[in-house]
Design a protein around this motif. Structure first.
Motif, PDB file in Angstrom:
ATOM      1  N   GLU A 387       0.822  -1.115  -0.036  1.00  0.00           N
ATOM      2  CA  GLU A 387       0.052   0.002  -0.022  1.00  0.00           C
ATOM      3  C   GLU A 387       0.916   1.000  -0.010  1.00  0.00           C
ATOM      4  N   ARG A 388       1.830   1.293   0.562  1.00  0.00           N
ATOM      5  CA  ARG A 388       2.827   2.339   0.715  1.00  0.00           C
ATOM      6  C   ARG A 388       3.428   2.718  -0.759  1.00  0.00           C
ATOM      7  N   ALA A 421       0.073   5.794   7.695  1.00  0.00           N
ATOM      8  CA  ALA A 421       1.302   6.169   7.110  1.00  0.00           C
ATOM      9  C   ALA A 421       2.185   5.932   8.192  1.00  0.00           C
ATOM     10  N   LEU A 424       3.229   2.383   8.105  1.00  0.00           N
ATOM     11  CA  LEU A 424       4.137   2.108   7.100  1.00  0.00           C
ATOM     12  C   LEU A 424       5.615   2.803   7.272  1.00  0.00           C
ATOM     13  N   GLU A 425       5.507   3.744   7.881  1.00  0.00           N
ATOM     14  CA  GLU A 425       7.013   4.385   8.117  1.00  0.00           C
ATOM     15  C   GLU A 425       7.808   3.357   8.875  1.00  0.00           C
TER      16      GLU A 425
END
Length: 427
Positions: A387-388, A421, A424-425
Motif C-alpha cells: 500500500e505504501r 502512514a 508504513l514508516e
C-alpha cells in the motif's frame, strides 16, 4: 479326451447296472466329454504379443484429455504441432460435444486461481487457460529461470526471518529447544511486481515444446515406413500419415486462438494473480497500456462473443467422422502392429510432455518485465508495504488474504490514513 479314458467311459456307460439307473442329466455328459487343453491360453498369449490385434484401436479412444491440454498449450498459429497419438478419437468426440453444446473448444484451466482488480478490489475466479498456466508455472519463470534471482533471494530472506523468530519463541518457552525448530517452507506473502510489455495475441510460443511436435511427426513417419520398405505393408504408413494430417488440421482451427485470447488489448489495469488466501505468492501485473486485459481474460470466452461459428461446428463434426473412419481402418490391421503401437506410444509421450511443460508467459503472448518484489514474514505487513509503494493496491488484496474480521488495531490502520502512514514508516 484321452483314448484310455474314452474306452473306460463307454464300457462303464453300457454296463447293466448303469443302464438300470435313472438317466443322468446332459451336463454330466458334456463335462465328461470336454476338451482339456491347458496349452491353449499360452498359445493365445503368444499370438497376441507377437501380433497384437485391436489394441491400437482401443487405445485410440483413451487419453483424450491429454490431447486437449496439449492443443491448448500450443494453439495460436495456423500450424499446431500436436503429434498423432492415442486419445485423438476420444478428443474428437468430446470436441463435437463442446462445440455444439458449449460453443467452445478450449479446456478449462488446470490451476485454480483468482484475479483481483488492483483498483476496485473486485475478485474474479479464473477460467482462462493462459492465466492458469502463468500462475501454475510461476516458480519456474519468476526470476527468468535463474536459481538466485531477486525474488528467490528475497523469499529466502523472508523464510530466514521467520525461522529466527520461531526459534526465539521456542527458546523462551524452553531453553535449548530452538535448535530443533525446522526451517519453514512458507512465510508471509511475497508480492512480485511486473510491467506488461507489448502483448502478442495469437503467438503460440516458438519454443522447444512447439518444435518437438514436428520432430515427433517425422520420427513417426520414419517408423511407419519400415514395414512398407521391408514387407511391402503400406497400411501402417497410410494410417500414420492420415492421423498426422487430421491432428494438424484439428489444431489449425482459428477458434482456438479466438478463445485463448478472448479479451481486450492495451489495458491500463493493474491486476493481481494469486491462488488465494494462504498462498505464498501474489503476482502483480501493471498493464501500462501495452498488455492484455487480464481481468477480461479471466472471464474466458463469456466476456467476448467468440462462440463457435456454424462453420467451425461443421468442420469439427467432419473431423470427428474422419477420426472414426481412421479408427475402423486401424482395427483391420493384423500384421506388423508393433510398429503402429510404437508410433502411438511416441505420440502420446509427446502429448504428455507438451501438456505438462512449464512455459514462460511470453510463450503465451504475455511478456512481462520484472518491476520489483515486496515481502514480509507477516501477510499484513506485506500488504502495508504494498500500500505504501502503490496506494490502493494493498487494500485491494485485503479481503482476499484476510476474509474475516480484522483486529481492532489493524482495522484502525486501514481506516485512518494517518495511522496507516505511521505504520508504513515504522515498517
Amino acid at each position: 479326451m484321452l483314448p484310455e479314458f474314452s474306452i473306460v467311459f463307454r464300457l462303464f456307460s453300457m454296463s447293466p447296472v448303469l443302464l438300470s439307473l435313472p438317466a443322468m442329466p446332459p451336463l454330466f455328459y458334456r463335462l465328461a466329454r470336454r476338451q482339456f487343453s491347458p496349452g491353449d491360453p499360452s498359445g493365445e498369449f503368444s499370438d497376441q504379443w507377437t501380433h497384437p490385434s485391436d489394441v491400437f484401436s482401443v487405445l485410440l479412444i483413451l487419453g483424450g484429455d491429454v490431447v486437449g491440454r496439449a492443443l491448448a498449450q500450443l494453439a495460436g498459429s495456423a500450424v499446431t504441432p500436436v503429434a498423432f497419438s492415442f486419445g485423438w478419437v476420444s478428443f474428437a468426440i468430446t470436441a463435437v460435444v463442446s462445440a455444439i453444446g458449449e460453443n467452445k473448444l478450449m479446456p478449462l484451466p488446470d490451476c485454480a486461481c483468482k484475479v483481483i482488480n488492483g483498483r476496485t478490489g473486485y475478485v474474479r475466479d479464473n477460467s482462462s487457460w493462459i492465466i492458469g498456466r502463468i500462475v501454475r508455472d510461476f516458480g519456474s519463470w519468476m526470476d527468468g529461470g535463474r536459481r538466485n534471482g531477486p525474488i528467490r533471494t528475497h523469499l529466502c530472506e523472508m523464510l530466514d526471518l521467520r525461522w529466527e523468530k520461531d526459534k526465539t519463541v521456542m527458546e523462551k518457552k524452553e531453553p535449548g529447544s530452538g535448535r530443533y525448530v525446522a526451517r519453514p517452507s512458507q512465510a508471509g506473502l511475497c508480492v512480485s511486481l511486473y510491467k506488461a510489455d507489448r502483448a502478442r495475441p495469437g503467438y503460440p510460443g516458438y519454443d522447444f515444446a512447439y518444435f518437438i511436435g514436428f520432430a515427433t511427426s517425422v520420427l513417426q513417419l520414419g517408423i511407419a515406413a519400415i514395414p512398407c520398405g521391408i514387407f511391402g505393408d503400406w497400411s501402417i504408413l497410410l494410417v500414420t500419415a492420415s492421423g498426422i494430417v487430421l491432428s494438424f488440421a484439428t489444431g489449425s482451427l482459428s477458434q482456438w486462438s479466438k478463445e485463448k485470447w478472448a479479451c481486450r488489448r492495451n489495458s491500463e489495469k493493474t491486476v493481481v494473480l494469486t491462488r488465494g488466501n494462504g498462498s505464498q505468492h501474489a503476482i502483480v501485473v501493471i498493464g501500462d497500456g501495452k498488455g492484455l486485459d487480464l481481468e477480461d481474460l479471466a472471464a474466458g470466452p463469456t466476456n467476448v462473443d467468440v462462440s463457435a461459428s456454424h462453420l467451425t461446428r461443421i468442420v469439427v463434426i467432419l473431423l470427428a467422422a474422419f477420426w472414426i473412419l481412421l479408427l475402423i481402418t486401424a482395427a483391420g490391421i493384423r500384421q506388423n502392429t508393433w510398429f503402429l503401437l510404437s508410433i502411438g506410444g511416441i505420440g502420446i509421450l509427446q502429448n504428455i510432455f507438451v501438456a505438462g511443460w512449464r512455459r514462460f508467459p511470453e510463450a503465451f503472448g504475455v511478456p512481462l518485465i520484472p518491476a520489483g518484489v515486496i515481502g514480509k514474514p507477516k501477510v499484513m505487513d506485506t500488504l502495508f508495504a504494498v500500500e505504501r509503494a502503490y496506494p490502493g493496491l494493498g487494500r485491494s488484496m485485503l479481503d482476499t488474504f484476510f476474509p474475516g474480521k480484522l483486529r481492532p488495531d489493524e482495522q484502525k490502520k486501514w481506516d485512518d490514513p494517518a495511522e496507516l502512514a505511521r505504520s508504513l514508516e515504522a515498517s
